[in-house]
Design a protein around this motif. Structure first.
Motif, PDB file in Angstrom:
ATOM      1  N   ARG A 130       5.942   4.379   0.664  1.00  0.00           N
ATOM      2  CA  ARG A 130       6.579   5.618   1.125  1.00  0.00           C
ATOM      3  C   ARG A 130       7.664   5.326   2.163  1.00  0.00           C
ATOM      4  O   ARG A 130       8.739   5.917   2.118  1.00  0.00           O
ATOM      5  CB  ARG A 130       5.544   6.566   1.713  1.00  0.00           C
ATOM      6  N   ASN A 173       0.839  -1.205   0.000  1.00  0.00           N
ATOM      7  CA  ASN A 173       0.000   0.000   0.000  1.00  0.00           C
ATOM      8  C   ASN A 173       0.874   1.255   0.000  1.00  0.00           C
ATOM      9  O   ASN A 173       2.104   1.182   0.021  1.00  0.00           O
ATOM     10  CB  ASN A 173      -0.968  -0.019   1.186  1.00  0.00           C
ATOM     11  N   ASP A 174       0.225   2.416  -0.020  1.00  0.00           N
ATOM     12  CA  ASP A 174       0.939   3.690  -0.118  1.00  0.00           C
ATOM     13  C   ASP A 174       1.916   3.906   1.036  1.00  0.00           C
ATOM     14  O   ASP A 174       3.028   4.394   0.827  1.00  0.00           O
ATOM     15  CB  ASP A 174      -0.055   4.865  -0.155  1.00  0.00           C
ATOM     16  N   GLU A 175       1.510   3.552   2.239  1.00  0.00           N
ATOM     17  CA  GLU A 175       2.370   3.787   3.408  1.00  0.00           C
ATOM     18  C   GLU A 175       3.637   2.942   3.360  1.00  0.00           C
ATOM     19  O   GLU A 175       4.720   3.416   3.685  1.00  0.00           O
ATOM     20  CB  GLU A 175       1.605   3.510   4.712  1.00  0.00           C
ATOM     21  N   ARG A 216       4.001   5.776  -6.626  1.00  0.00           N
ATOM     22  CA  ARG A 216       3.757   6.387  -5.315  1.00  0.00           C
ATOM     23  C   ARG A 216       2.310   6.358  -4.842  1.00  0.00           C
ATOM     24  O   ARG A 216       2.036   6.430  -3.660  1.00  0.00           O
ATOM     25  CB  ARG A 216       4.286   7.808  -5.281  1.00  0.00           C
ATOM     26  N   ASP A 217       1.341   6.269  -5.748  1.00  0.00           N
ATOM     27  CA  ASP A 217      -0.050   6.142  -5.324  1.00  0.00           C
ATOM     28  C   ASP A 217      -0.757   5.114  -6.209  1.00  0.00           C
ATOM     29  O   ASP A 217      -0.190   4.625  -7.184  1.00  0.00           O
ATOM     30  CB  ASP A 217      -0.781   7.493  -5.331  1.00  0.00           C
ATOM     31  N   HIS A 218      -1.977   4.788  -5.837  1.00  0.00           N
ATOM     32  CA  HIS A 218      -2.713   3.718  -6.529  1.00  0.00           C
ATOM     33  C   HIS A 218      -2.887   4.026  -8.015  1.00  0.00           C
ATOM     34  O   HIS A 218      -2.710   3.142  -8.859  1.00  0.00           O
ATOM     35  CB  HIS A 218      -4.073   3.498  -5.869  1.00  0.00           C
ATOM     36  N   ARG A 219      -3.197   5.229  -8.340  1.00  0.00           N
ATOM     37  CA  ARG A 219      -3.420   5.625  -9.736  1.00  0.00           C
ATOM     38  C   ARG A 219      -2.159   5.415 -10.572  1.00  0.00           C
ATOM     39  O   ARG A 219      -2.210   4.891 -11.676  1.00  0.00           O
ATOM     40  CB  ARG A 219      -3.869   7.076  -9.781  1.00  0.00           C
ATOM     41  N   ARG A 220      -1.009   5.806 -10.030  1.00  0.00           N
ATOM     42  CA  ARG A 220       0.251   5.633 -10.761  1.00  0.00           C
ATOM     43  C   ARG A 220       0.645   4.157 -10.865  1.00  0.00           C
ATOM     44  O   ARG A 220       1.231   3.739 -11.856  1.00  0.00           O
ATOM     45  CB  ARG A 220       1.365   6.428 -10.102  1.00  0.00           C
TER      46      ARG A 220
END
Length: 96
Positions: free
Chosen positions: A20, A15-17, A50-54
């Motif tokens: 990161r 996930n994002d966390e 870095r995020d779901h969309r990317r």
């Protein structure tokens, strides 16, 4: 094609966390003053996922061919080149 998940050392399902945190740890380990090339590689990898969309865009549209370094890093350390067996050679040559 550089695998950003491999560069950051995370799973594709992260996930994002987690991504990161892996990015920040990698940046601390290789600051730009010490290793500029590694820093740029980590930064580029993070920007790609870095995020779901990317991450979705990367999985759908990244079709750049791998370079030699990517191929060598993907090959495991226990890889041992050997000649092909007869069956595989005939299949490659188109024989039945």
């Amino acid at each position: 094609m550089i695998d950003p998940y491999r560069v950051l050392g995370v799973e594709p399902a992260a996930n994002d966390e987690v991504i990161r945190a892996a990015y920040l740890a990698a940046i601390r380990d290789s600051p730009p003053e010490r290793d500029r090339q590694r820093f740029e590689s980590v930064r580029t990898a993070y920007e790609a996922i870095r995020d779901h969309r990317r991450r979705v865009a990367h999985s759908l549209f990244d079709c750049s061919p791998p370079n030699v370094e990517d191929l060598l890093s993907a090959v495991s350390s226990d890889f041992e080149p050997r000649p092909p067996n007869e069956r595989r050679l005939l299949r490659v040559l188109g024989a039945k």
